[in-house]
Design a protein around this motif. Structure first.
Motif, PDB file in Angstrom:
ATOM      1  N   UNK A 191      -8.937  15.707  -9.430  1.00 50.08           N
ATOM      2  CA  UNK A 191      -8.078  16.420  -8.503  1.00 50.08           C
ATOM      3  C   UNK A 191      -6.702  15.813  -8.334  1.00 50.08           C
ATOM      4  N   UNK A 192      -6.185  15.167  -9.375  1.00 48.88           N
ATOM      5  CA  UNK A 192      -4.876  14.519  -9.299  1.00 48.88           C
ATOM      6  C   UNK A 192      -3.950  15.031 -10.395  1.00 48.88           C
ATOM      7  N   UNK A 193      -2.668  14.878 -10.151  1.00 56.56           N
ATOM      8  CA  UNK A 193      -1.652  15.159 -11.162  1.00 56.56           C
ATOM      9  C   UNK A 193      -1.192  13.825 -11.734  1.00 56.56           C
ATOM     10  N   UNK A 194      -1.143  13.756 -13.065  1.00 54.45           N
ATOM     11  CA  UNK A 194      -0.799  12.513 -13.749  1.00 54.45           C
ATOM     12  C   UNK A 194       0.165  12.801 -14.889  1.00 54.45           C
ATOM     13  N   UNK A 195       0.691  11.741 -15.458  1.00 52.72           N
ATOM     14  CA  UNK A 195       1.437  11.836 -16.702  1.00 52.72           C
ATOM     15  C   UNK A 195       0.976  10.696 -17.596  1.00 52.72           C
ATOM     16  N   UNK A 196       0.913  10.992 -18.889  1.00 54.80           N
ATOM     17  CA  UNK A 196       0.537   9.942 -19.833  1.00 54.80           C
ATOM     18  C   UNK A 196       1.736   9.024 -20.034  1.00 54.80           C
ATOM     19  N   UNK A 197       1.427   7.752 -20.301  1.00 58.73           N
ATOM     20  CA  UNK A 197       2.493   6.767 -20.485  1.00 58.73           C
ATOM     21  C   UNK A 197       2.505   6.284 -21.931  1.00 58.73           C
ATOM     22  N   UNK A 198       1.413   5.690 -22.386  1.00 60.23           N
ATOM     23  CA  UNK A 198       1.360   5.214 -23.770  1.00 60.23           C
ATOM     24  C   UNK A 198      -0.075   5.209 -24.267  1.00 60.23           C
ATOM     25  N   UNK A 199      -0.214   5.390 -25.560  1.00 67.34           N
ATOM     26  CA  UNK A 199      -1.540   5.346 -26.174  1.00 67.34           C
ATOM     27  C   UNK A 199      -1.952   3.890 -26.343  1.00 67.34           C
ATOM     28  N   UNK A 200      -3.188   3.601 -25.976  1.00 69.14           N
ATOM     29  CA  UNK A 200      -3.739   2.273 -26.214  1.00 69.14           C
ATOM     30  C   UNK A 200      -4.187   2.239 -27.671  1.00 69.14           C
ATOM     31  N   UNK A 201      -3.772   1.234 -28.436  1.00 68.12           N
ATOM     32  CA  UNK A 201      -4.103   1.196 -29.864  1.00 68.12           C
ATOM     33  C   UNK A 201      -5.610   1.201 -30.099  1.00 68.12           C
ATOM     34  N   UNK A 202      -6.004   1.906 -31.149  1.00 66.27           N
ATOM     35  CA  UNK A 202      -7.402   1.943 -31.554  1.00 66.27           C
ATOM     36  C   UNK A 202      -8.089   3.228 -31.159  1.00 66.27           C
ATOM     37  N   UNK A 203      -9.290   3.392 -31.695  1.00 66.83           N
ATOM     38  CA  UNK A 203     -10.165   4.476 -31.304  1.00 66.83           C
ATOM     39  C   UNK A 203     -11.586   3.988 -31.482  1.00 66.83           C
ATOM     40  N   UNK A 204     -12.493   4.543 -30.674  1.00 68.83           N
ATOM     41  CA  UNK A 204     -13.847   4.013 -30.618  1.00 68.83           C
ATOM     42  C   UNK A 204     -14.854   5.128 -30.815  1.00 68.83           C
TER      43      UNK A 204
END
Length: 132
Positions: free
Chosen positions: A55-68
């Motif tokens: 229930x919040x409004x957000x904005x993305x800042x940066x991608x954290x390196x990697x994927x799992x």
């Protein structure tokens, strides 16, 4: 299939969400998020998922390196995100939320696939004042 999650940071703290379902994940903690839908960018999906789940409004800042890897055919990608408005509430898939300072991050039982991203997010936590 890409699953996106948000390392939602505010006031030097990281938001942890405790899973309520499915049974094999219930009671463990994660960075909130969800599946990418057709036609969405990962960043758009994350903003939508955080709105639906918390229930919040957000904005993305940066991608954290990697994927799992998650279950077969699914991969987790994580972005740091900034809270723009609203107070997070556990609306879907979670039964509790906690804001954790860097020294508190080990106080919850994180899902295994979230641990590397939580460690990276911890490096980005600052002592900034909470958003209004």
């Amino acid at each position: 299939m890409v699953v996106v999650a948000g390392a939602l940071c505010d006031g030097g703290r990281l938001l942890a969400a405790r899973r309520s379902a499915p049974a094999e994940l219930a009671g463990r903690w994660e960075l909130p998020g969800g599946k990418l839908e057709p036609g969405e960018s990962p960043e758009e999906a994350l903003v939508r998922e955080l709105r639906e789940e918390l229930g919040v409004e957000t904005e993305t800042v940066e991608r954290i390196p990697g994927e799992w890897p998650l279950k077969p055919g699914y991969v987790l990608r994580v972005w740091t995100a900034r809270l723009l408005s609203g107070a997070p509430e556990p609306l879907e898939d979670h039964d509790e939320l906690r804001w954790l300072a860097r020294h508190e991050l080990d106080s919850v039982d994180w899902l295994d696939q979230d641990r590397p991203a939580v460690a990276e997010a911890a490096l980005r936590l600052t002592a900034a004042p909470p958003a209004p």
